[in-house]
Design an enzyme around this catalytic site. Structure first.
Site, PDB file in Angstrom:
ATOM      1  CG  HIS A  92      -5.530  -1.944  -0.752  1.00  0.00           C
ATOM      2  ND1 HIS A  92      -4.898  -1.377  -1.837  1.00  0.00           N
ATOM      3  CD2 HIS A  92      -4.962  -1.369   0.359  1.00  0.00           C
ATOM      4  CE1 HIS A  92      -4.017  -0.486  -1.410  1.00  0.00           C
ATOM      5  NE2 HIS A  92      -4.024  -0.466  -0.087  1.00  0.00           N
ATOM      6  CB  SER A 128      -0.959  -0.037   1.185  1.00  0.00           C
ATOM      7  OG  SER A 128      -1.948   0.969   1.065  1.00  0.00           O
ATOM      8  CG  ASP A 165      -5.960  -1.383  -4.868  1.00  0.00           C
ATOM      9  OD1 ASP A 165      -6.536  -0.538  -4.148  1.00  0.00           O
ATOM     10  OD2 ASP A 165      -4.936  -1.997  -4.524  1.00  0.00           O
TER      11      ASP A 165
END
Length: 412
Positions: A355, A192, A288
Site C-alpha cells: 500500500h 493513500s 492493495d
C-alpha cells in the site's frame, strides 16, 4: 523464514500494455522486494499556520494546520510539487476524538521527523530525477476527511472541528504567497487518503493557475474502489457514507456527481474521475493491502474470520481464497477502467501486495523489482508529466507514456 514472511511483501509484475497503440509486450517478472539503505531526510521543519485559526481552518482538535517545505534550486526554482500526506479517515465522533491524540488529528502532536522526504520528495537527483530540485511541500494531514470536511458548528463537548476543505484552501493560499502562484510547472500529489485527496481536489488546484502553467495531478494508492466484498455486497460503502455525513463533505465533492448519486459514492475515485479534466496519473497495485483488508475482507464481510490469515500473508491462502483474490482483482481493474486512456491520463499498475509506493525510495526508483517494461515508477511519472514520447516496439509512431500491468493470476 521465507522472503515473503521476512519482508511482508511479494509482488509479481506482468505484461505491459501500451494503451494507445494497443500492443502487448510479453514480459513477465516474478519479484521480491529487497529494501535498500537510502538516506532519509525530513526536509525543513514544520510550519504552523497560526493565522488559519481565525479563518476556522483547523485540525480536528482546533489546532492550526501545518506543512513542511523544502525549497527548490537550480532550474527547479519555478516548479512546485504539493504532496498530501495520507492517514485514513474517521467516521464517528469517537473515532475522530482518538485522532486528536495523535499526529493525524492535531498539529500539537506533529514532529518534522514524522515525515521523511524520500521517494518523490527526495532532493537527490539520482533518487528523484524529475522532481529533486523542485519546491517540494508536504501538507500534513490532520482532518480525517481527505480535506473535504466543512461543518460550521463545533460541539462544545467534543470540541471536534470538521474543517478539512478550509485547511486545504488555507495551506494553498500560504503556498501561493511563498511563490506557488509563479509556478511554471505544478503537480498536486498524494498517497493513500492523500492520493484520494489529489483526485478530489485536482480541478480546484488547477483553477488557481494561469493557462501558461503546466498543472497535473498524481495519485498514489488513492484509488479506493467501489467493488464487491467477500459477502457479495458493498459493506465498505457505509463507512464512506459515515465519513461524508460526519464531515459535511458533500458540499466539497463534485456537484455534478452529487446531483446524480448518493454524495458518498462521489467520494470514490471511479465516480469522481469522470469529472476531472486535468491531466491525472494513477499509481496503484491491484492487490492493495489496505483494500484487501478493509474493503474486500472486512470483519463485516467475513464474520467467521476465515480470511483473516490469508489477507495478512498470501503464503497461507487456500486455492479457493486465491481465486477470491483474483476475482477481487478483476473487479478492481474494471473499476479502474473509468480513468480512460487519453493522452492526459497516465497509469502504472502492478500486482504487488503493498500500500503506497511513491514515498518509499526502494519502490519509487531504487529496485528493479518494481519496474514495468524496465522503467521505474519515477521515470514513468516524469515521462508522463513532461509529455515525453517514446517509440513502442515494432511501431514507428510515438505514443504517450501509459503503462499498465495485466495478468489473470496471482503467482505465489
Amino acid at each position: 523464514m521465507s522472503d515473503l514472511e521476512f519482508l511482508n511483501i511479494k509482488c509479481t509484475l506482468y505484461d505491459t500494455m501500451k494503451v494507445r497503440s494497443n500492443q502487448w509486450l510479453q514480459h513477465t517478472l516474478l519479484c521480491v522486494l529487497i529494501f535498500l539503505k537510502t538516506e532519509s531526510t525530513s526536509g525543513e521543519g514544520i510550519t504552523i499556520i497560526e493565522g488559519a485559526v481565525a479563518k476556522g481552518a483547523v485540525c480536528l482538535d482546533g489546532s492550526p494546520p501545518a506543512y513542511q517545505f523544502d525549497a527548490g534550486f537550480g532550474d527547479g526554482l519555478q516548479n512546485w510539487l504539493v504532496h498530501m500526506q495520507g492517514g485514513g479517515w474517521c467516521n464517528s465522533v469517537e473515532d475522530c476524538q482518538k485522532r486528536t491524540k495523535n499526529l493525524y488529528g492535531s498539529s500539537n502532536n506533529m514532529k518534522s521527523t514524522d515525515y521523511n522526504f524520500t521517494g518523490i520528495m527526495s532532493n537527490k537527483q539520482e533518487l528523484n530525477p524529475n522532481f529533486f530540485n523542485w519546491n517540494r511541500v508536504v501538507l500534513r494531514y490532520c482532518d480525517g476527511s481527505s480535506y473535504t470536511g466543512d461543518v460550521e458548528t463545533v460541539d462544545p463537548v467534543t470540541n471536534l472541528h470538521f474543517r478539512g476543505a478550509r485547511v486545504f484552501d488555507v495551506m494553498i493560499n500560504e503556498l501561493l504567497k511563498k511563490g506557488l502562484k509563479f509556478a511554471s510547472n505544478a503537480l498536486l500529489s498524494g498517497s493513500s487518503a492523500g492520493g484520494l485527496a489529489s483526485i478530489l481536489h485536482c480541478e480546484k488546484f488547477h483553477k488557481i493557475f494561469p493557462k501558461t502553467t503546466r498543472v497535473k495531478c498524481f495519485s498514489d494508492a488513492g484509488y479506493f474502489a467501489h467493488v464487491k466484498d467477500l459477502s457479495g455486497g458493498y459493506k465498505f460503502e457505509r463507512y464512506y457514507d459515515e465519513v461524508v455525513t460526519l464531515h459535511g463533505s458533500s458540499k466539497n465533492l463534485n456537484p455534478e456527481c452529487t446531483s446524480k448519486m448518493n454524495p458518498s459514492l462521489c467520494f470514490y475515485p471511479q465516480f469522481a474521475i469522470p469529472y476531472v479534466t486535468t491531466p491525472l496519473f494513477i499509481l496503484q497495485t491491484t492487490y492493495d493491502t489496505f483494500q484487501v483488508q478493509n474493503i474486500f475482507a472486512t470483519p463485516q464481510a467475513d464474520p467467521e474470520g476465515l480470511f483473516a490469515k490469508c489477507k495478512g500473508d498470501l503464503n497461507v491462502c487456500s486455492s479457493a481464497q486465491i481465486k477470491s483474490l483474483q476475482d477481487f482483482r478483476s473487479e478492481f481493474l474494471e473499476a479502474l477502467m473509468v480513468v480512460g486512456n487519453g493522452t492526459s491520463r497516465g497509469w502504472f499498475v502492478n500486482n504487488c501486495f503493498t500500500h503506497g509506493q511513491c514515498e518509499y525510495q526502494s519502490k519509487w526508483s531504487g529496485n528493479p523489482a518494481w519496474e514495468l517494461n524496465h522503467k521505474a515508477i519515477a521515470q514513468a511519472v516524469g515521462d508522463w508529466f513532461y509529455d515525453r514520447v517514446h517509440h513502442s516496439s515494432g511501431n514507428s509512431e510515438p505514443t504517450p507514456w501509459v503503462e499498465m500491468a495485466w495478468r489473470s493470476q496471482i503467482q505465489l
